[in-house]
Design a protein around this motif. Structure first.
Motif, PDB file in Angstrom:
ATOM      1  N   ALA A 159       0.833  -1.212   0.000  1.00  0.00           N
ATOM      2  CA  ALA A 159       0.000   0.000   0.000  1.00  0.00           C
ATOM      3  C   ALA A 159       0.860   1.251   0.000  1.00  0.00           C
ATOM      4  CB  ALA A 159      -0.935  -0.002   1.211  1.00  0.00           C
ATOM      5  N   ASP A 160       1.973   1.222   0.737  1.00  0.00           N
ATOM      6  CA  ASP A 160       2.901   2.360   0.746  1.00  0.00           C
ATOM      7  C   ASP A 160       3.453   2.603  -0.654  1.00  0.00           C
ATOM      8  OD1 ASP A 160       2.655   2.666   3.516  1.00  0.00           O
ATOM      9  OD2 ASP A 160       4.321   1.302   3.920  1.00  0.00           O
ATOM     10  N   VAL A 161       3.867   1.520  -1.304  1.00  0.00           N
ATOM     11  CA  VAL A 161       4.436   1.632  -2.650  1.00  0.00           C
ATOM     12  C   VAL A 161       3.392   2.142  -3.632  1.00  0.00           C
ATOM     13  CG1 VAL A 161       5.452   0.348  -4.580  1.00  0.00           C
ATOM     14  CG2 VAL A 161       6.163  -0.157  -2.236  1.00  0.00           C
ATOM     15  N   ASP A 162       2.181   1.600  -3.544  1.00  0.00           N
ATOM     16  CA  ASP A 162       1.119   2.020  -4.466  1.00  0.00           C
ATOM     17  C   ASP A 162       0.814   3.502  -4.310  1.00  0.00           C
ATOM     18  OD1 ASP A 162       0.919  -0.532  -5.487  1.00  0.00           O
ATOM     19  OD2 ASP A 162      -0.801  -1.097  -4.236  1.00  0.00           O
ATOM     20  N   ALA A 163       0.856   4.007  -3.082  1.00  0.00           N
ATOM     21  CA  ALA A 163       0.590   5.424  -2.851  1.00  0.00           C
ATOM     22  C   ALA A 163       1.670   6.291  -3.493  1.00  0.00           C
ATOM     23  CB  ALA A 163       0.511   5.705  -1.348  1.00  0.00           C
ATOM     24  N   GLU A 164       2.924   5.856  -3.413  1.00  0.00           N
ATOM     25  CA  GLU A 164       4.014   6.614  -4.034  1.00  0.00           C
ATOM     26  C   GLU A 164       3.922   6.565  -5.558  1.00  0.00           C
ATOM     27  OE1 GLU A 164       6.900   8.313  -2.358  1.00  0.00           O
ATOM     28  OE2 GLU A 164       5.094   8.368  -1.138  1.00  0.00           O
ATOM     29  N   ILE A 165       3.566   5.413  -6.093  1.00  0.00           N
ATOM     30  CA  ILE A 165       3.405   5.295  -7.541  1.00  0.00           C
ATOM     31  C   ILE A 165       2.295   6.228  -8.017  1.00  0.00           C
ATOM     32  CG2 ILE A 165       2.753   3.754  -9.439  1.00  0.00           C
ATOM     33  CD1 ILE A 165       5.523   3.176  -8.376  1.00  0.00           C
ATOM     34  N   ALA A 166       1.240   6.339  -7.233  1.00  0.00           N
ATOM     35  CA  ALA A 166       0.139   7.241  -7.594  1.00  0.00           C
ATOM     36  C   ALA A 166       0.624   8.686  -7.662  1.00  0.00           C
ATOM     37  CB  ALA A 166      -0.998   7.109  -6.576  1.00  0.00           C
ATOM     38  N   LEU A 167       1.552   9.072  -6.768  1.00  0.00           N
ATOM     39  CA  LEU A 167       2.081  10.426  -6.790  1.00  0.00           C
ATOM     40  C   LEU A 167       2.972  10.655  -8.015  1.00  0.00           C
ATOM     41  CD1 LEU A 167       2.962  10.998  -3.031  1.00  0.00           C
ATOM     42  CD2 LEU A 167       1.061  11.960  -4.319  1.00  0.00           C
ATOM     43  N   ILE A 168       3.727   9.629  -8.394  1.00  0.00           N
ATOM     44  CA  ILE A 168       4.542   9.746  -9.604  1.00  0.00           C
ATOM     45  C   ILE A 168       3.632   9.937 -10.813  1.00  0.00           C
ATOM     46  CG2 ILE A 168       6.177   8.571 -11.133  1.00  0.00           C
ATOM     47  CD1 ILE A 168       7.263   7.109  -8.722  1.00  0.00           C
ATOM     48  N   LYS A 169       2.592   9.123 -10.902  1.00  0.00           N
ATOM     49  CA  LYS A 169       1.649   9.245 -12.015  1.00  0.00           C
ATOM     50  C   LYS A 169       1.058  10.646 -12.063  1.00  0.00           C
ATOM     51  CE  LYS A 169       0.086   4.458 -12.604  1.00  0.00           C
ATOM     52  NZ  LYS A 169      -1.096   3.554 -12.579  1.00  0.00           N
ATOM     53  N   LYS A 170       0.708  11.175 -10.899  1.00  0.00           N
ATOM     54  CA  LYS A 170       0.093  12.498 -10.842  1.00  0.00           C
ATOM     55  C   LYS A 170       1.028  13.561 -11.400  1.00  0.00           C
ATOM     56  CE  LYS A 170      -2.165  15.720  -7.673  1.00  0.00           C
ATOM     57  NZ  LYS A 170      -2.589  15.993  -6.279  1.00  0.00           N
ATOM     58  N   SER A 171       2.343  13.386 -11.183  1.00  0.00           N
ATOM     59  CA  SER A 171       3.297  14.386 -11.657  1.00  0.00           C
ATOM     60  C   SER A 171       3.370  14.423 -13.173  1.00  0.00           C
ATOM     61  CB  SER A 171       4.690  14.103 -11.081  1.00  0.00           C
ATOM     62  OG  SER A 171       5.299  12.992 -11.709  1.00  0.00           O
ATOM     63  N   PHE A 172       2.960  13.337 -13.841  1.00  0.00           N
ATOM     64  CA  PHE A 172       2.960  13.306 -15.299  1.00  0.00           C
ATOM     65  C   PHE A 172       1.667  13.842 -15.896  1.00  0.00           C
ATOM     66  CE2 PHE A 172       6.425  10.359 -14.589  1.00  0.00           C
ATOM     67  CZ  PHE A 172       7.287  10.680 -15.611  1.00  0.00           C
ATOM     68  N   GLY A 173       0.639  13.956 -15.085  1.00  0.00           N
ATOM     69  CA  GLY A 173      -0.619  14.517 -15.569  1.00  0.00           C
ATOM     70  C   GLY A 173      -1.633  13.470 -15.975  1.00  0.00           C
ATOM     71  N   THR A 174      -1.239  12.542 -16.842  1.00  0.00           N
ATOM     72  CA  THR A 174      -2.174  11.507 -17.306  1.00  0.00           C
ATOM     73  C   THR A 174      -1.481  10.161 -17.300  1.00  0.00           C
ATOM     74  OG1 THR A 174      -1.561  11.687 -19.652  1.00  0.00           O
ATOM     75  CG2 THR A 174      -3.288  13.185 -18.835  1.00  0.00           C
ATOM     76  N   ASP A 175      -2.290   9.090 -17.274  1.00  0.00           N
ATOM     77  CA  ASP A 175      -1.740   7.733 -17.347  1.00  0.00           C
ATOM     78  C   ASP A 175      -0.992   7.513 -18.649  1.00  0.00           C
ATOM     79  OD1 ASP A 175      -2.737   7.108 -14.872  1.00  0.00           O
ATOM     80  OD2 ASP A 175      -4.470   5.974 -15.611  1.00  0.00           O
ATOM     81  N   GLU A 176      -1.494   8.135 -19.726  1.00  0.00           N
ATOM     82  CA  GLU A 176      -0.845   7.968 -21.030  1.00  0.00           C
ATOM     83  C   GLU A 176       0.570   8.537 -21.014  1.00  0.00           C
ATOM     84  OE1 GLU A 176      -3.890   9.127 -20.542  1.00  0.00           O
ATOM     85  OE2 GLU A 176      -5.108   7.505 -21.400  1.00  0.00           O
ATOM     86  N   GLN A 177       0.740   9.720 -20.420  1.00  0.00           N
ATOM     87  CA  GLN A 177       2.068  10.331 -20.336  1.00  0.00           C
ATOM     88  C   GLN A 177       2.991   9.522 -19.436  1.00  0.00           C
ATOM     89  OE1 GLN A 177       0.511  14.165 -19.073  1.00  0.00           O
ATOM     90  NE2 GLN A 177       1.241  15.126 -20.944  1.00  0.00           N
ATOM     91  N   PHE A 178       2.450   8.996 -18.356  1.00  0.00           N
ATOM     92  CA  PHE A 178       3.237   8.163 -17.447  1.00  0.00           C
ATOM     93  C   PHE A 178       3.716   6.904 -18.152  1.00  0.00           C
ATOM     94  CE2 PHE A 178       2.976   4.495 -14.497  1.00  0.00           C
ATOM     95  CZ  PHE A 178       4.068   4.788 -13.691  1.00  0.00           C
ATOM     96  N   ASN A 179       2.805   6.213 -18.839  1.00  0.00           N
ATOM     97  CA  ASN A 179       3.166   4.973 -19.535  1.00  0.00           C
ATOM     98  C   ASN A 179       4.155   5.236 -20.666  1.00  0.00           C
ATOM     99  OD1 ASN A 179       1.512   3.357 -17.905  1.00  0.00           O
ATOM    100  ND2 ASN A 179      -0.276   3.714 -19.190  1.00  0.00           N
ATOM    101  N   ALA A 180       4.013   6.374 -21.326  1.00  0.00           N
ATOM    102  CA  ALA A 180       4.946   6.725 -22.393  1.00  0.00           C
ATOM    103  C   ALA A 180       6.348   6.930 -21.832  1.00  0.00           C
ATOM    104  CB  ALA A 180       4.471   7.981 -23.113  1.00  0.00           C
ATOM    105  N   ALA A 181       6.440   7.539 -20.645  1.00  0.00           N
ATOM    106  CA  ALA A 181       7.740   7.753 -20.018  1.00  0.00           C
ATOM    107  C   ALA A 181       8.384   6.427 -19.632  1.00  0.00           C
ATOM    108  CB  ALA A 181       7.594   8.652 -18.798  1.00  0.00           C
ATOM    109  N   LEU A 182       7.588   5.500 -19.102  1.00  0.00           N
ATOM    110  CA  LEU A 182       8.116   4.175 -18.787  1.00  0.00           C
ATOM    111  C   LEU A 182       8.669   3.503 -20.036  1.00  0.00           C
ATOM    112  CD1 LEU A 182       5.461   2.642 -16.341  1.00  0.00           C
ATOM    113  CD2 LEU A 182       7.758   3.422 -15.769  1.00  0.00           C
TER     114      LEU A 182
END
Length: 378
Positions: A159-182
């Protein structure tokens, strides 16, 4: 209607610091032994980090952390492009340990050249030469962190990890931008989760060593309370067409009682909003092109604009709702601010802490015997 790109989250500047320090610590002893390829990767990493991390005092770093929609800190090591570069480099270095099983193997052929076999053992040996020492140092560092966490009864949950991942995603704006960066850095979500767990472990071990005062929390709130809240927003719909003649005709139809949403669905050329009757949702200032923003914010609720020309074409805008700016109280935000400042201090302590735990550990390194550490005499 295309929104302008939002400004990058400045809190990433604060959060990149500790990851950069960890990376530099892990690589220092082996840097001169890296192959040309690994050296080039490291130089690219440093260049990216330098671009995203202007020099700043600790106070400036702390203040910058709240110039975003949330007080929460992105994962230690930062978010966004530079954070993913660090993780991608670590992933590349760890490939070597996946090639050859620990208890031997048949020398499986991985390639042939004019009938000559190239075996997995040969590939493994070359990978060890290229990046083995650095990879081993990375694993040693991770093991030290795990041992320290166990000694301090620190556990990082999924749960701790998932919360941090959610914050990283938020910094990219959208899931599409996050996945593109990965994808850009050849990473998977599992790679990211693994690195995030290590980062969180360091933070939790060091949090008891931090000293955040009530005065610091209050000062932080006073300086950044506007950024902690929600700015003024409005909701609007629009109909976008290519020519002024079309827009004039639609405006005349609306003045005669035409249904705005129905006309938008039928005639608007904005693919992002036409199916929703032209609805653009809530947005604040700075999110739309200037001409559109000025016209939309000037309207009263349910008022329809005249024809507004922008770089995208000709718009007719209808303001449908407005939301006043909200500034949270100190009581509402003090716990989040405390967590933010504690995490920042933990980041600042991480380099010295890594040096300390390594100095007291007994480490045997057969790939780089000179790097072997022994506990110092009392």
């Amino acid at each position: 209607m295309n929104n302008k790109e939002s400004q990058p989250n400045k809190d990433a500047e604060n959060e990149l610091t500790a990851k950069e320090e960890r990376y530099e610590l892990e690589q220092t002893e082996e840097q001169d032994k890296l192959s040309d390829q690994d050296t080039a990767i490291e130089e690219e990493l440093q260049q990216e980090l330098n671009e995203e991390l202007p020099e700043a005092s600790n106070d400036e770093v702390r203040a910058a952390a709240l110039n975003s929609e949330s007080v929460h800190q992105a994962p230690k090591g930062g978010s966004g492009k530079a954070w993913l570069i660090v993780s991608a480099v670590l992933a590349i270095l760890l490939i070597v340990v996946l090639i050859k099983p620990p208890f031997g193997s048949s020398n499986e052929t991985v390639a042939t050249v004019n009938g000559v076999n190239i075996g997995k053992d040969r590939l493994y040996d070359e990978l060890v030469k290229a990046g083995g020492p650095a990879t081993l140092e990375n694993i040693i560092t991770q093991e030290l962190i795990v041992q320290e966490a166990e000694a301090n009864n620190v556990k990082v949950t999924d749960a701790d990890v998932d919360a941090e991942i959610a914050l990283i995603k938020k910094s990219f704006g959208t899931d599409e931008q996050f996945n593109a960066a990965l994808a850009q850095y050849n990473m998977t979500l599992e790679n990211l989760k693994s690195d995030t767990k290590i980062n969180l472990t360091i933070r939790k071990v060091l949090e008891p060593k931090t000293d955040v005062t009530a005065e610091e929390i209050q000062q932080f709130y006073d300086t950044n309370k506007a950024a902690l809240g929600t700015p003024e927003q409005i909701q609007a719909s629009h109909i976008l067409v290519a020519t002024k003649e079309e827009a004039d005709a639609i405006l005349a139809e609306l003045k005669q009682g035409g249904d705005f949403a129905a006309i938008a669905k039928a005639k608007s050329i904005d693919p992002g909003s036409k199916d929703n009757g032209g609805d653009l949702g809530l947005f604040g200032k700075g999110k739309m092109v200037p001409e559109f923003e000025a016209a939309a914010f000037a309207l009263k609720i349910n008022e329809i604009s005249g024809v507004v020309q922008t770089e995208n074409g000709f718009h007719i805008i209808k303001k449908t709702a407005e939301k006043a700016a909200v500034v949270p109280t100190f009581e509402e935000k003090k716990e989040e601010i405390k967590n933010q400042l504690v995490a920042t201090e933990a980041n600042e302590l991480s380099e010295a802490w890594m040096t300390e735990i390594r100095a007291k550990a007994k480490i045997t390194n057969t790939l780089t015997p000179a790097a072997t550490d022994a506990p110092k005499a009392e």
